[in-house]
Scaffold this active site. Structure first.
Site, mmCIF file in Angstrom:
data_model
loop_
_atom_site.group_PDB
_atom_site.id
_atom_site.type_symbol
_atom_site.label_atom_id
_atom_site.label_comp_id
_atom_site.label_asym_id
_atom_site.label_seq_id
_atom_site.Cartn_x
_atom_site.Cartn_y
_atom_site.Cartn_z
ATOM 1 N N LYS A 35 -6.354 -8.687 11.067
ATOM 2 C CA LYS A 35 -6.243 -7.239 10.871
ATOM 3 C C LYS A 35 -7.600 -6.691 10.449
ATOM 4 C CE LYS A 35 -3.605 -3.766 8.284
ATOM 5 N NZ LYS A 35 -2.556 -3.572 7.258
ATOM 6 N N LYS B 220 -4.434 -6.761 15.077
ATOM 7 C CA LYS B 220 -4.384 -5.310 14.880
ATOM 8 C C LYS B 220 -5.788 -4.798 14.581
ATOM 9 C CE LYS B 220 -2.124 -1.800 11.985
ATOM 10 N NZ LYS B 220 -1.186 -1.549 10.861
ATOM 11 N N CYS C 253 0.815 -1.224 0.000
ATOM 12 C CA CYS C 253 0.000 0.000 0.000
ATOM 13 C C CYS C 253 0.842 1.264 0.000
ATOM 14 C CB CYS C 253 -0.974 -0.008 1.171
ATOM 15 S SG CYS C 253 -0.206 -0.143 2.797
ATOM 16 N N CYS D 177 -3.593 -2.520 -1.043
ATOM 17 C CA CYS D 177 -2.609 -3.512 -0.619
ATOM 18 C C CYS D 177 -2.457 -4.646 -1.629
ATOM 19 C CB CYS D 177 -2.992 -4.052 0.750
ATOM 20 S SG CYS D 177 -3.165 -2.786 2.016
ATOM 21 N N TYR E 276 3.819 2.640 19.623
ATOM 22 C CA TYR E 276 4.513 3.922 19.501
ATOM 23 C C TYR E 276 4.893 4.476 20.871
ATOM 24 C CZ TYR E 276 2.607 3.355 14.869
ATOM 25 O OH TYR E 276 2.304 2.838 13.638
ATOM 26 N N GLU F 62 -9.104 -17.057 10.325
ATOM 27 C CA GLU F 62 -7.961 -16.384 9.710
ATOM 28 C C GLU F 62 -6.645 -16.846 10.350
ATOM 29 O OE1 GLU F 62 -7.367 -14.464 7.269
ATOM 30 O OE2 GLU F 62 -9.180 -13.397 6.686
ATOM 31 N N SER G 122 -1.731 3.579 15.769
ATOM 32 C CA SER G 122 -1.520 5.023 15.799
ATOM 33 C C SER G 122 -2.690 5.779 16.405
ATOM 34 C CB SER G 122 -1.245 5.525 14.390
ATOM 35 O OG SER G 122 -2.333 5.228 13.518
#
Length: 344
Positions: A216, A269, A119, A127, A334, A254, A295
């Protein structure tokens, strides 16, 4: 009240730490770093206070900052100097991630994980390779300078799953050749683990582990990251290949597919809105489980702290501890450099 039962007896200083059920250590943390081939100076990421895009020449210095804070592992994301329809800079020998990883592994002791996706490298920001009808629709609207999504165009949005697999495998191999210690495919392409594992094995990297973004979700919490990595889709969204936030049982399907295809670790995620999924994956599989404290989770705590509504360090520690308690063995976050000194 039955006075023989007093849980508060074990909450006093001294004993409290001894009976703590969950621990968080700096060695549990992975910090994402953004390497930008389009700049020769550090560029602050406004929506992610404390983080920057760094030029390739500063990649080693950026990683050394993480090491000095007590963080032992980094995940490298790249912003390429150019983009095209198929994202060919993703696997280029002189690509931004490849150059940065060669320098980092040559000059530091950091454990280097690389994001494997297209991406950030495709003009359209999706993606994978677009189906011809989706590509034609996008190119037509781009030529008219009309990029906003509409129902008809979004209906034509199809990422070619099988055609994308070879490109992901080529990208993973190029990262391994540059010196990556682990690759982490994040595109949610069906069969990506099998394709990448075969590509790595054929290239002589049988011992290089693959951490799959096994679960995800198509999430609103990714907004600041898309600014940081310049990876927002030019039109439409990613709900055709990322998971529906409403689905829990599907997450196990998955993850099971990725285990069967050879994944060495499983990543969920985002983290905080999906702690139930982290817990499910932990119970169901004996593989190492990772969670990505994304984020948006980072940005909203900083925004509240700027208002004086909470203490960012205390809230970050509590949030990360909750991710560990849910079952994560490692956390991509982060906050890593902020909290690592507090943990040690």
């Amino acid at each position: 009240m039955d006075m023989t039962r007093r849980p508060r007896r074990l909450r006093r200083d001294g004993i409290r730490e001894l009976v703590s059920e969950t621990s968080l250590d700096s060695s549990d943390l992975v910090v994402p770093i953004f390497v930008d081939a389009t700049t020769d100076e550090r560029v602050p990421i406004e929506s992610m206070p404390g983080h920057e895009r760094v030029p390739v020449e500063d990649a080693v210095a950026r990683v050394e900052e993480a090491l000095d804070a007590g963080v032992e592992a980094v995940m490298v994301f790249g912003i390429p100097e150019s983009k095209d329809e198929r994202g060919t800079r993703a696997w280029a020998e002189n690509g931004v991630v490849q150059r940065a990883v060669r320098d980092i592994t040559a000059e530091t002791d950091a454990y280097v994980i690389t994001d494997v996706c297209l991406c950030e490298y495709t003009e359209h920001g999706h993606c994978g390779v677009l189906a011809s009808e989706a590509r034609e629709s996008w190119e037509e609207r781009r030529s008219d300078d009309v990029l906003e999504a509409d129902a008809e165009a979004d209906g034509r949005l199809t990422v070619q799953n099988d055609e994308t697999l070879d490109l992901l495998a080529k990208t993973a191999v190029s990262h391994a050749e540059a010196g990556a210690d682990m690759v982490a495919p994040s595109s949610m392409t069906d069969g990506m683990i099998r394709a990448i594992r075969a590509g790595l094995d054929d290239a002589g990297f049988e011992n290089l582990p693959v951490m799959s973004y096994a679960v995800k979700y198509e999430s609103a919490f990714y907004g600041p990251f898309r600014d940081a990595a310049d990876g927002a889709p030019a039109f439409g969204d990613r709900r055709h290949y990322q998971m529906d936030p409403a689905n829990r049982r599907e997450a196990m399907r998955e993850a099971r597919l990725d285990v069967e295809e050879g994944a060495d670790a499983l990543l969920v995620k985002p983290a905080l809105p999906y702690l139930d999924i982290v817990s499910d994956v932990r119970r169901e599989f004996d593989h190492p489980v990772a969670a990505y404290n994304v984020s948006g989770e980072y940005a909203m705590l900083h925004a509240a702290a700027e208002k004086g509504w909470l203490d960012v360090e205390e809230t970050a520690l509590e949030s990360l501890l909750s991710v560990k308690r849910a079952g994560a063995d490692l956390i991509v976050t982060y906050f890593a450099e902020d909290v690592a000194p507090l943990l040690d």
